[in-house]
Design an enzyme around this catalytic site. Structure first.
Site, mmCIF file in Angstrom:
data_model
loop_
_atom_site.group_PDB
_atom_site.id
_atom_site.type_symbol
_atom_site.label_atom_id
_atom_site.label_comp_id
_atom_site.label_asym_id
_atom_site.label_seq_id
_atom_site.Cartn_x
_atom_site.Cartn_y
_atom_site.Cartn_z
ATOM 1 C CB CYS A 56 2.459 -1.447 -7.487
ATOM 2 S SG CYS A 56 1.699 -1.003 -5.921
ATOM 3 C CB CYS B 73 0.359 1.371 -4.133
ATOM 4 S SG CYS B 73 0.652 -0.151 -5.023
ATOM 5 C CB CYS C 244 -1.006 -0.008 1.143
ATOM 6 S SG CYS C 244 -0.325 0.126 2.797
#
Length: 135
Positions: free
Chosen positions: A90, A86, A12
Site C-alpha cells: 500500500c 496488504c 486489501c
C-alpha cells in the site's frame, strides 16, 4: 472549512473479499453520502462467491462488483485509507489518515467462515461512520 464528505478507500490484496464488503457496507449504510473506493494490490479475477453470498444475506448485492487495481490516484483522492492485510504494497502519502484493520482473509473460505468476517467488518464500518460524523 471543508464541508465535503470524506472519501474512504479500502485496500486489501485481492479486492475480492474484505475491501469489497467494507466498501459495500459503507456505501449502503451512508446511502451514498460519502465517496467510497476499494482496490487491491494484486486484484483477483472476481469477487469471492462466498463473500457475495454473505453480503446477500445482509441485504446488500455486490454481484456486479469487480476487483480493481490499487492506483496512486485512488490513494491521493482519498481522505481515509483503510488497509486490510496488504502490508508494504500500500502506497503511503503524508497527510492521509491510515487505518489498518486486522481481519481474517476470506480467500478460499466457505460461507460459514465468511459470515463472522462480514459481521466484524459491519461493526467496524458503523464505528467509522460515527467517528467521521457522517449522518
Amino acid at each position: 472549512m471543508n464541508t465535503a464528505p470524506p472519501s474512504v478507500l479500502f485496500v486489501c490484496v485481492h479486492n475480492a473479499g474484505r475491501s469489497q464488503m467494507a466498501a459495500a457496507f459503507l456505501t449502503h449504510l451512508t446511502e451514498g453520502r460519502i465517496q467510497v473506493r476499494s482496490a487491491g494490490s494484486a486484484p483477483a479475477d472476481a469477487v469471492n462467491p462466498a463473500v457475495v453470498e454473505a453480503m446477500k444475506e445482509a441485504g446488500i448485492d455486490i454481484t456486479a462488483e469487480i476487483p480493481k487495481v490499487l492506483t496512486v490516484e485512488a490513494v491521493q483522492a482519498s481522505d481515509v485509507v483503510i488497509t486490510m492485510g496488504c502490508g508494504d504494497a500500500c502506497p503511503y502519502f503524508p497527510g492521509k489518515r491510515y487505518l489498518d484493520w486486522q481481519l481474517t482473509d476470506p480467500a478460499g473460505q466457505g460461507i460459514d467462515a465468511v459470515r463472522p468476517i462480514r459481521d466484524e467488518i459491519e461493526t467496524r464500518i458503523r464505528a467509522l461512520i460515527s467517528e467521521l460524523s457522517i449522518p
